[in-house]
Every structure is written in structure tokens, then in C-alpha cells.
Write a protein that holds these residues in place. Structure first.
Motif, PDB file in Angstrom:
ATOM      1  N   ASP A 152       0.684  -1.343   0.013  1.00 12.29           N
ATOM      2  CA  ASP A 152       0.257  -0.049  -0.024  1.00 12.29           C
ATOM      3  C   ASP A 152       0.899   1.520   0.028  1.00 12.29           C
ATOM      4  OD1 ASP A 152      -2.725  -1.282  -0.070  1.00 12.29           O
ATOM      5  OD2 ASP A 152      -1.505  -1.741   1.974  1.00 12.29           O
ATOM      6  N   ASP A 153       1.830   0.705   0.649  1.00 14.97           N
ATOM      7  CA  ASP A 153       2.847   2.310   0.834  1.00 14.97           C
ATOM      8  C   ASP A 153       3.380   2.315   0.200  1.00 14.97           C
ATOM      9  OD1 ASP A 153       4.322   4.299   2.374  1.00 14.97           O
ATOM     10  OD2 ASP A 153       6.168   2.980   2.590  1.00 14.97           O
ATOM     11  N   ASP A 154       4.183   1.684  -1.530  1.00 15.28           N
ATOM     12  CA  ASP A 154       4.502   1.443  -2.497  1.00 15.28           C
ATOM     13  C   ASP A 154       3.089   2.991  -3.604  1.00 15.28           C
ATOM     14  OD1 ASP A 154       7.053   0.541  -1.661  1.00 15.28           O
ATOM     15  OD2 ASP A 154       5.996  -1.135  -2.881  1.00 15.28           O
ATOM     16  N   GLU A 155       1.849   2.446  -3.583  1.00 12.53           N
ATOM     17  CA  GLU A 155       0.958   3.456  -3.631  1.00 12.53           C
ATOM     18  C   GLU A 155       1.107   4.420  -4.429  1.00 12.53           C
ATOM     19  OE1 GLU A 155      -2.717   1.485  -4.500  1.00 12.53           O
ATOM     20  OE2 GLU A 155      -2.037  -0.943  -3.767  1.00 12.53           O
ATOM     21  N   MET A 156       1.156   4.472  -2.746  1.00 13.98           N
ATOM     22  CA  MET A 156       1.462   6.421  -2.715  1.00 13.98           C
ATOM     23  C   MET A 156       2.520   6.943  -2.587  1.00 13.98           C
ATOM     24  SD  MET A 156      -0.185   8.448  -1.026  1.00 13.98           S
ATOM     25  CE  MET A 156      -1.623   7.363   0.640  1.00 13.98           C
ATOM     26  N   ASP A 157       3.478   6.727  -2.510  1.00 11.48           N
ATOM     27  CA  ASP A 157       4.852   6.133  -2.767  1.00 11.48           C
ATOM     28  C   ASP A 157       4.711   6.391  -4.588  1.00 11.48           C
ATOM     29  OD1 ASP A 157       6.236   6.855  -0.079  1.00 11.48           O
ATOM     30  OD2 ASP A 157       7.103   4.908  -0.935  1.00 11.48           O
ATOM     31  N   ALA A 158       3.662   6.012  -5.283  1.00  7.18           N
ATOM     32  CA  ALA A 158       4.009   6.034  -6.508  1.00  7.18           C
ATOM     33  C   ALA A 158       3.148   6.791  -6.967  1.00  7.18           C
ATOM     34  CB  ALA A 158       3.487   4.985  -7.265  1.00  7.18           C
ATOM     35  N   GLN A 159       2.521   7.343  -6.067  1.00 10.00           N
ATOM     36  CA  GLN A 159       1.535   8.827  -6.354  1.00 10.00           C
ATOM     37  C   GLN A 159       1.773   9.793  -6.671  1.00 10.00           C
ATOM     38  OE1 GLN A 159      -1.685   8.570  -7.824  1.00 10.00           O
ATOM     39  NE2 GLN A 159      -1.718   6.198  -8.515  1.00 10.00           N
ATOM     40  N   PHE A 160       2.946   9.774  -5.033  1.00  6.01           N
ATOM     41  CA  PHE A 160       3.732  10.983  -4.829  1.00  6.01           C
ATOM     42  C   PHE A 160       4.708  11.622  -6.062  1.00  6.01           C
ATOM     43  CE2 PHE A 160       6.880  12.989  -1.985  1.00  6.01           C
ATOM     44  CZ  PHE A 160       6.537  14.197  -2.152  1.00  6.01           C
ATOM     45  N   ASP A 161       4.796   9.998  -6.235  1.00  5.70           N
ATOM     46  CA  ASP A 161       5.994  10.321  -7.759  1.00  5.70           C
ATOM     47  C   ASP A 161       5.818  11.480  -8.153  1.00  5.70           C
ATOM     48  OD1 ASP A 161       8.537   9.545  -5.591  1.00  5.70           O
ATOM     49  OD2 ASP A 161       8.144   8.068  -7.146  1.00  5.70           O
ATOM     50  N   ARG A 162       4.203  10.701  -8.543  1.00  3.02           N
ATOM     51  CA  ARG A 162       3.416  11.494  -9.863  1.00  3.02           C
ATOM     52  C   ARG A 162       3.081  13.106  -9.886  1.00  3.02           C
ATOM     53  NH1 ARG A 162      -2.993   9.425 -10.638  1.00  3.02           N
ATOM     54  NH2 ARG A 162      -3.142  11.113 -12.492  1.00  3.02           N
ATOM     55  N   LEU A 163       3.069  13.277  -8.653  1.00  2.00           N
ATOM     56  CA  LEU A 163       2.317  14.440  -8.459  1.00  2.00           C
ATOM     57  C   LEU A 163       3.797  15.602  -8.344  1.00  2.00           C
ATOM     58  CD1 LEU A 163       0.263  16.201  -7.141  1.00  2.00           C
ATOM     59  CD2 LEU A 163       1.613  16.385  -4.403  1.00  2.00           C
ATOM     60  N   MET A 164       4.573  14.748  -7.719  1.00  2.00           N
ATOM     61  CA  MET A 164       5.976  15.440  -8.572  1.00  2.00           C
ATOM     62  C   MET A 164       6.910  15.764  -9.441  1.00  2.00           C
ATOM     63  SD  MET A 164       7.300  16.724  -5.001  1.00  2.00           S
ATOM     64  CE  MET A 164       5.341  16.656  -4.646  1.00  2.00           C
ATOM     65  N   ARG A 165       5.865  14.895 -10.441  1.00  2.69           N
ATOM     66  CA  ARG A 165       6.223  15.171 -12.250  1.00  2.69           C
ATOM     67  C   ARG A 165       6.270  16.201 -12.517  1.00  2.69           C
ATOM     68  NH1 ARG A 165       6.468   9.541 -11.789  1.00  2.69           N
ATOM     69  NH2 ARG A 165       5.018   9.393 -12.728  1.00  2.69           N
ATOM     70  N   VAL A 166       4.497  16.037 -11.991  1.00  2.00           N
ATOM     71  CA  VAL A 166       3.588  17.522 -12.431  1.00  2.00           C
ATOM     72  C   VAL A 166       4.368  18.755 -12.110  1.00  2.00           C
ATOM     73  CG1 VAL A 166       0.930  18.439 -11.846  1.00  2.00           C
ATOM     74  CG2 VAL A 166       1.369  15.937 -12.851  1.00  2.00           C
ATOM     75  N   LEU A 167       4.446  19.032 -11.166  1.00  3.87           N
ATOM     76  CA  LEU A 167       4.947  19.867 -10.357  1.00  3.87           C
ATOM     77  C   LEU A 167       6.244  20.103 -11.141  1.00  3.87           C
ATOM     78  CD1 LEU A 167       4.757  19.543  -6.514  1.00  3.87           C
ATOM     79  CD2 LEU A 167       3.611  21.474  -8.112  1.00  3.87           C
ATOM     80  N   GLY A 168       6.654  19.168 -11.557  1.00  5.21           N
ATOM     81  CA  GLY A 168       8.305  19.639 -12.492  1.00  5.21           C
ATOM     82  C   GLY A 168       8.608  19.798 -13.442  1.00  5.21           C
ATOM     83  N   GLU A 169       6.768  19.373 -14.409  1.00  8.62           N
ATOM     84  CA  GLU A 169       6.545  20.188 -15.899  1.00  8.62           C
ATOM     85  C   GLU A 169       5.634  20.953 -16.310  1.00  8.62           C
ATOM     86  OE1 GLU A 169       4.669  16.499 -16.448  1.00  8.62           O
ATOM     87  OE2 GLU A 169       7.080  14.936 -15.885  1.00  8.62           O
TER      88      GLU A 169
END
Length: 216
Positions: A152-169
């Protein structure tokens, strides 16, 4: 005397279950407030944090009382000491829900940024699922269920990484919104981290073995 002791242990566990239930309700309400832009619901989460804090103090007091009146050993001692750590992590989970609610209350990111709303919807669903499972393992003490929290934590980390990519693009919604979006993401991510710590404590109190999980 042993009957009294075990009754005290049951009461302590019931306190943790009640606390976990309140934390789940806090994150469910904070997430709903964020996604629906409901400032009143957000304020309810913020005001309710004092109750969760009081629950942690009650857990600590109960632990001191049990240690004073009894001489726990082995698995019982692991549970009593683990209860302090679990109470601390549950209180921190409540704090993360409050962080989400505070940003939702002032609606700075508005959750109106189309690029981030689907991510926060997913993070909310993961957080609530993890919170429900946390309460479940406190009741069942199922080691297998507890060891699955890393997934479950991996899923949350994947969404957090996705969010950081949005902020950086090519983020074009301003610095203030970017900061709030990042803080929201971190609050959800940390919420999950503390739930994993609770799960690891369950593994320890049942087996006596330290479950370190996987490297993220």
C-alpha cells in the motif's frame, strides 16, 4: 490477578482501536473536504484533533498504570511498549489529516487544478484504505495482513512521485499553489508511512521479530 492484568491489556488495545478509528474518520473527512472544497468539514477535522491528542495521552497514562501495577514480561511487555509507539504514530497520522484539512479550509490550491485533482483523489483513496486496514490489524493482530502494508505504501509513493512530476513539468498555477500541492502530497505520503510503522509494530509484538520492510 492475571485476569485483571489481561483485562487491562484488553482495555489498552481497545483504546488504540478507538484512536485508530478516529484517525481514519479524520482522514476521510479531510480528504472529502479537500475534494469537495468544504471549509466547514475541514474545520471539523482541525477542531477534532484535540480529541485524538487526548486519546494518545490516555494511552500513555494507561501504559504507566499497567507498568506500575503489574510486572509484564515477554509478549505482554512487547505489547505494552509497542502501544506507546503505536499511539505516537496514530497521533502523527491525525496530524497529517489536520495538515490536509488546513489547506482544504483555505482552499489555496482550490483542488481546482485539473492536473492534480485525480492524483489527490487516488491518494485519498489509498490513505483511507490504509487507515481502515490499520484499525483491522489492531483488532486481529494478523501478521500476514500487517506485512502487506508495504505494498500500500508503494502505491502512495507512486502517486507522490507522479505529483512531483506534475509540479516539475511546466507548472503554471503560481508558487503558492505549488507549495500547497507539495505539502498536501507530503501529508498523504507521511500518513501512509506512519501506518506502515504501526503495522511493523504489530509484527514485532506478535512475533518478537523486527519487520523492516523493503527499501523504497
Amino acid at each position: 490477578m492475571r485476569d485483571v492484568f489481561h483485562a487491562d491489556l484488553d482495555a489498552l488495545n481497545s483504546q488504540l482501536v478507538a484512536m485508530s478509528t478516529s484517525v481514519t474518520q479524520a482522514m476521510r473527512a479531510a480528504s472529502a473536504a479537500l475534494l469537495s472544497r468544504d471549509a466547514v468539514q475541514a474545520r471539523g477535522v482541525i477542531d477534532g484533533d484535540a480529541d485524538i491528542n487526548a486519546m494518545q495521552y490516555a494511552v500513555d497514562d494507561e501504559v504507566i498504570d499497567i507498568m506500575t501495577r503489574h510486572q509484564p514480561i515477554a509478549g505482554d511487555l512487547r505489547f505494552i511498549l509497542g502501544a506507546v509507539r503505536i499511539g505516537t504514530d496514530l497521533e502523527r497520522m491525525g496530524d497529517m489529516a489536520v495538515h490536509v484539512a488546513k489547506i482544504a479550509e483555505r482552499d489555496a490550491p482550490g483542488c481546482a487544478v485539473p492536473r492534480t485533482r485525480p492524483i489527490f483523489t487516488a491518494m485519498s483513496e489509498i490513505a483511507i484504505r490504509i487507515a481502515d486496514k490499520t484499525t483491522g490489524i489492531l483488532v486481529s493482530r494478523d501478521v500476514l495482513d500487517a506485512t502487506q502494508f508495504d505494498l500500500d505504501d508503494d502505491e502512495m509513493d507512486a502517486q507522490f512521485d507522479r505529483l512531483m512530476r506534475v509540479l516539475g513539468e511546466g507548472w503554471s498555477h503560481g508558487a503558492e499553489a505549488a507549495v500547497d500541492v507539495a505539502m498536501l502530497g507530503r501529508s498523504f505520503e507521511r500518513y501512509a508511512d506512519h501506518a506502515v510503522r504501526v503495522a511493523h509494530q504489530i509484527v514485532y509484538l506478535v512475533t518478537g521479530e523486527v519487520h523492516l520492510g523493503r527499501e523504497s
